[in-house]
Design an enzyme around this catalytic site. Sequence first.
Site, PDB file in Angstrom:
ATOM      1  N   SER A 115     -15.612  -3.064   4.363  1.00  0.00           N
ATOM      2  CA  SER A 115     -15.036  -1.920   3.642  1.00  0.00           C
ATOM      3  C   SER A 115     -15.525  -1.886   2.207  1.00  0.00           C
ATOM      4  CB  SER A 115     -13.508  -2.029   3.602  1.00  0.00           C
ATOM      5  OG  SER A 115     -12.984  -2.187   4.873  1.00  0.00           O
ATOM      6  N   HIS A 136     -18.865   1.881   9.230  1.00  0.00           N
ATOM      7  CA  HIS A 136     -17.464   1.735   8.815  1.00  0.00           C
ATOM      8  C   HIS A 136     -16.546   2.528   9.742  1.00  0.00           C
ATOM      9  CE1 HIS A 136     -14.162   2.271   5.592  1.00  0.00           C
ATOM     10  NE2 HIS A 136     -14.131   1.032   6.013  1.00  0.00           N
ATOM     11  N   GLU A 148     -18.281   6.044   9.096  1.00  0.00           N
ATOM     12  CA  GLU A 148     -19.206   6.250   7.973  1.00  0.00           C
ATOM     13  C   GLU A 148     -20.430   5.367   8.238  1.00  0.00           C
ATOM     14  OE1 GLU A 148     -17.028   7.005   3.841  1.00  0.00           O
ATOM     15  OE2 GLU A 148     -15.997   5.432   4.960  1.00  0.00           O
ATOM     16  N   ASN A 187     -12.962   5.562   0.782  1.00  0.00           N
ATOM     17  CA  ASN A 187     -12.121   4.824  -0.162  1.00  0.00           C
ATOM     18  C   ASN A 187     -12.285   5.297  -1.596  1.00  0.00           C
ATOM     19  OD1 ASN A 187     -10.683   3.290   1.643  1.00  0.00           O
ATOM     20  ND2 ASN A 187     -12.265   1.714   1.786  1.00  0.00           N
TER      21      ASN A 187
HETATM   22  P1  NAD Z   1      -8.982  -9.327  11.149  1.00  0.00           P
HETATM   23  O1  NAD Z   1      -8.581 -10.447  10.287  1.00  0.00           O
HETATM   24  O2  NAD Z   1      -7.928  -8.578  11.914  1.00  0.00           O
HETATM   25  O3  NAD Z   1     -10.058  -9.849  12.221  1.00  0.00           O
HETATM   26  C1  NAD Z   1     -11.145 -10.671  11.901  1.00  0.00           C
HETATM   27  C2  NAD Z   1     -11.526 -11.493  13.102  1.00  0.00           C
HETATM   28  O4  NAD Z   1     -12.694 -12.255  12.779  1.00  0.00           O
HETATM   29  C3  NAD Z   1     -10.445 -12.518  13.515  1.00  0.00           C
HETATM   30  O5  NAD Z   1     -10.202 -12.410  14.899  1.00  0.00           O
HETATM   31  C4  NAD Z   1     -11.070 -13.855  13.160  1.00  0.00           C
HETATM   32  O6  NAD Z   1     -10.666 -14.913  14.008  1.00  0.00           O
HETATM   33  C5  NAD Z   1     -12.548 -13.545  13.337  1.00  0.00           C
HETATM   34  N1  NAD Z   1     -13.428 -14.500  12.673  1.00  0.00           N
HETATM   35  C6  NAD Z   1     -13.210 -15.205  11.526  1.00  0.00           C
HETATM   36  N2  NAD Z   1     -14.253 -16.025  11.277  1.00  0.00           N
HETATM   37  C7  NAD Z   1     -15.151 -15.830  12.272  1.00  0.00           C
HETATM   38  C8  NAD Z   1     -16.411 -16.374  12.577  1.00  0.00           C
HETATM   39  N3  NAD Z   1     -16.967 -17.291  11.795  1.00  0.00           N
HETATM   40  N4  NAD Z   1     -17.059 -15.952  13.691  1.00  0.00           N
HETATM   41  C9  NAD Z   1     -16.506 -15.041  14.503  1.00  0.00           C
HETATM   42  N5  NAD Z   1     -15.299 -14.465  14.264  1.00  0.00           N
HETATM   43  C10 NAD Z   1     -14.633 -14.862  13.162  1.00  0.00           C
HETATM   44  O7  NAD Z   1      -9.814  -8.338  10.231  1.00  0.00           O
HETATM   45  P2  NAD Z   1     -10.050  -6.766  10.409  1.00  0.00           P
HETATM   46  O8  NAD Z   1      -8.903  -5.997   9.815  1.00  0.00           O
HETATM   47  O9  NAD Z   1     -10.442  -6.491  11.826  1.00  0.00           O
HETATM   48  O10 NAD Z   1     -11.282  -6.528   9.433  1.00  0.00           O
HETATM   49  C11 NAD Z   1     -12.599  -6.874   9.789  1.00  0.00           C
HETATM   50  C12 NAD Z   1     -13.567  -6.149   8.886  1.00  0.00           C
HETATM   51  O11 NAD Z   1     -13.408  -4.733   9.050  1.00  0.00           O
HETATM   52  C13 NAD Z   1     -13.389  -6.426   7.396  1.00  0.00           C
HETATM   53  O12 NAD Z   1     -14.652  -6.456   6.802  1.00  0.00           O
HETATM   54  C14 NAD Z   1     -12.598  -5.227   6.925  1.00  0.00           C
HETATM   55  O13 NAD Z   1     -12.811  -4.962   5.560  1.00  0.00           O
HETATM   56  C15 NAD Z   1     -13.165  -4.133   7.792  1.00  0.00           C
HETATM   57  N6  NAD Z   1     -12.296  -2.958   8.015  1.00  0.00           N
HETATM   58  C16 NAD Z   1     -10.969  -3.125   8.266  1.00  0.00           C
HETATM   59  C17 NAD Z   1     -10.182  -2.001   8.514  1.00  0.00           C
HETATM   60  C18 NAD Z   1      -8.716  -2.137   8.837  1.00  0.00           C
HETATM   61  O14 NAD Z   1      -8.006  -1.128   8.785  1.00  0.00           O
HETATM   62  N7  NAD Z   1      -8.234  -3.312   9.201  1.00  0.00           N
HETATM   63  C19 NAD Z   1     -10.757  -0.714   8.518  1.00  0.00           C
HETATM   64  C20 NAD Z   1     -12.129  -0.592   8.269  1.00  0.00           C
HETATM   65  C21 NAD Z   1     -12.877  -1.721   8.017  1.00  0.00           C
END
Ligand code: NAD
Length: 388
Positions: A115, A136, A148, A187
Amino acid sequence: MRILVVGSGTMGHGIAEVMAIAGHEVKVVDISWDILNRAKEKMNESLNRLYEKKVISESPEAIMARISMSTSYDVASDIDFGIEAVPEIFELKKKIFQYLDEKAPKTAILATNTSSIPISEIAEFTNRKEKVIGMHFFNPPPLMKLVEVIPSKYTSEETINETVELTKRVGKVPVRLKIEVPGFVSNRIFIRLVQEACREVESGEASIQDVDSAARNKLKLPMGIFELSDYVGLDVVVDIWKVIVSRGGTDVKCSSFEKKVSSKELGVKTGKGFYSYPGGRYVKVPLPEDSKADPARIISLAVNEGAWLIENNIVNAEEIDTVMKLGFNFPKGLMQIADELGVDSIVKNLEDIEKKGEKAYSPVKLLREMISRGETGVNAKKGFYRYT
Ligand code: NAD
């Protein structure tokens, strides 16, 4: 196509599901089988819901049969496209991209769902900078249509086109930025709405309820600005705000959001933010019908940001509006609303607030030019759009 999704959390499991629904073979990698099994359960539940609602016609079992899971990056050896969705930690993303670059075929595109981390900096950890791109997604990926697509300064046209095509093939709507900007479109605009809401309240011009009532009842947005911030998580909002400012965005002096985070009131997830959510569950916030807040003032800073994005050729007005409609469920696009309220009224508000010492409100060149050409919106038959 063989797709790899790294990280099976909130976003990763949803992205994997979207890819599998569209017929792709998907591999999902996470750090433990417990986490992977939980992701599998969530995908199953979600697919069953979509099947019951007849959104998908193929059986959930058949779709799940295309998804395999692993705790090893070795499965990247034959992929066509990788999507990383691990937590927003720079060092972690660096490690993942180094692994993927080593394991995946040289022809594979590697996308990140980050993000806020610059795509160019992530690309620099690989030997395939031209094949690294931002993709994104919005939460939850199976329901939200917007993606995006963000090229870094290294991304090749071919990589951009393939990513745009893949996005369309999986039933999503891509908005392609010409070049990356911190916070992307979504954002950057969201934070501008937050900053003006914050400023209006801290300066005593309006109450939190005034701003949110005007957002919901006058602008017809699905949530008020404070309400939406509570929903997103105030820590997440403050992080995005800081990232954009630390990478060159003009700041707005306002501390209410940071104060909430310091006192651990993070919004819905902690049961309290600007409003209360008993049990940590979101409920529509009750708001008065009447509000003294001016809708043109509420969106003024966001419209200035939108005009800046247009002026710098990053996206056009229609693309900004697609982002706000599909990413934030706005009933109408932001730039369209600006045309309806009057670009002159937006600019008057900006100038008035700028006079109070807020530099971020200085109307950008495009807005000033529109005013001098008389392109004030629907009334003038021309604003960000043409009207007949
Ligand atoms: P999350 O914490 O829910 O999930 C992350 C996952 O990655 C977890 O299951 C974790 O175990 C796994 N992980 C950690 N280390 C790892 C590794 N070394 N190898 C493989 N897997 C690993 O996070 P999220 O909310 O899904 O966010 C993920 C990304 O998406 C971030 O960059 C975030 O900024 C972006 N994002 C999030 C949202 C949102 O609304 N949550 C929206 C758009 C973008």
